[in-house]
Enzyme design. Sequence first.
Site, PDB file in Angstrom:
ATOM      1  CB  ALA A   1      43.756  39.330  33.643  1.00 31.45           C
ATOM      2  CG  ASP A   2      39.316  41.532  36.071  1.00 30.02           C
ATOM      3  OD1 ASP A   2      38.882  42.366  35.727  1.00 30.02           O
ATOM      4  OD2 ASP A   2      39.095  40.336  35.789  1.00 30.02           O
ATOM      5  CB  SER A   3      44.668  42.949  39.901  1.00 28.76           C
ATOM      6  OG  SER A   3      43.921  42.330  40.767  1.00 28.76           O
TER       7      SER A   3
ATOM      8  N   GLY B   1      43.257  46.842  36.252  1.00 30.55           N
ATOM      9  CA  GLY B   1      42.614  48.007  36.900  1.00 30.55           C
ATOM     10  C   GLY B   1      43.922  49.100  37.125  1.00 30.55           C
TER      11      GLY B   1
END
Length: 402
Positions: free
Chosen positions: A174-176, A179
Amino acid sequence: MTPEPTPAGPPLSGLRVLDLATLFAGPLAATMLGDFGAEVVKVEHPTKPDPCRGHGPSKDGIGLWWKVLGRNKRAITLDLSRPGGRATLLRMAESADVIIENFRPGTLEKWDLGWPELSAVNPRLILVRVTGFGQFGPYAHRPGFGTLAEAMSGFAAITGEPGSPPTLPPFGLADSIAGLTTAYAVMTALAGRDRTGEGQVVDMALIEPILTALGPQPTWYDQLGHVQPRTGNRTRNNAPRGTYLTADGTWVAVSTSAQSVAERVMHLVGRPELIDEPWFATGEERARHADVLDEAVGGWIARHTRTDVLAAFEKAEAAVAPVQDVRDVMTDPQYLALNSITTVDDPELGPLRMQNVLFRLSATPGAIRWAGRPHGADTEEVLTGLGLTPADLAELRAEGAL
């Protein structure tokens, strides 16, 4: 090979970015911008650096994840909660194009560093706010991490084998996604600034980009009441599709999203009669007979080595790929041809191999100029370049702002 830089320079040269964020979406967005020439300054707390520096394996006490996430960034320390730190950030904001932060909503405002104060010193500034749940709503003030977004979005609910627990990814998915989306949001906001002459606030919630990546599930539910179940490697859209064990104990992945590919696979594995079955005509109908198709494909693959399987599928123009771990990725001929893994010389650790810039531009390519720098390594250089004197730096240190 990566194209050689041209006299025009990288496309984001001159773009000034202040990275105030941590763990991981905000910093990754700043990394993507830095890869294509943006001047990125990483601002960390003097005694509590970005936790990424300590995540995962390290070598000689130096975090390796940081070497990737911190590349192309100059590293300074600044305590924004202290008057000297606040004043210094406002001074930096005057000449910045973008500030990326991921404090909980209200934190910058508590330090008198909210949008009114920042836009007052620089009306063209883009303020990017990356949080778990966004800047408003009932969950806005909760601590938010990628794991929660992977759970809330529906990703975990559809991932795993039927009857098994929901499955979370073993990396920052999810962070990737957030980002990369944040980098896109920055470029969109900058394009808007080109038209209006004014900056704006970007509100990025981790729970939203991964929801978009999951495709039409909300629409399926809205129109049909359909809730996608966990199906393991299978899908309701086509078959055969999944991972299959070869004779030498390795795995390959097969996809037959196109009808013509499904037919080629049946010829290849010696079961062309299945093509004449009425249910073979569509992907959805084939998916209802996945057991039959998996037995045909899996049985054939189990009698051949991975090398032979890959060669046969390529000859038949059928879609297949080896299931690779990182050892395979490092030597894969296609990744080598694309230079997807590159080597960066690092003063602390020597040659480092890491993922290259995300895409190739033919005229103005990106580049990794250096790996992640030590905590606060560039504080004096950056702040004296801003006009601060040695006496100013000494005063900030005495205050605990550096």
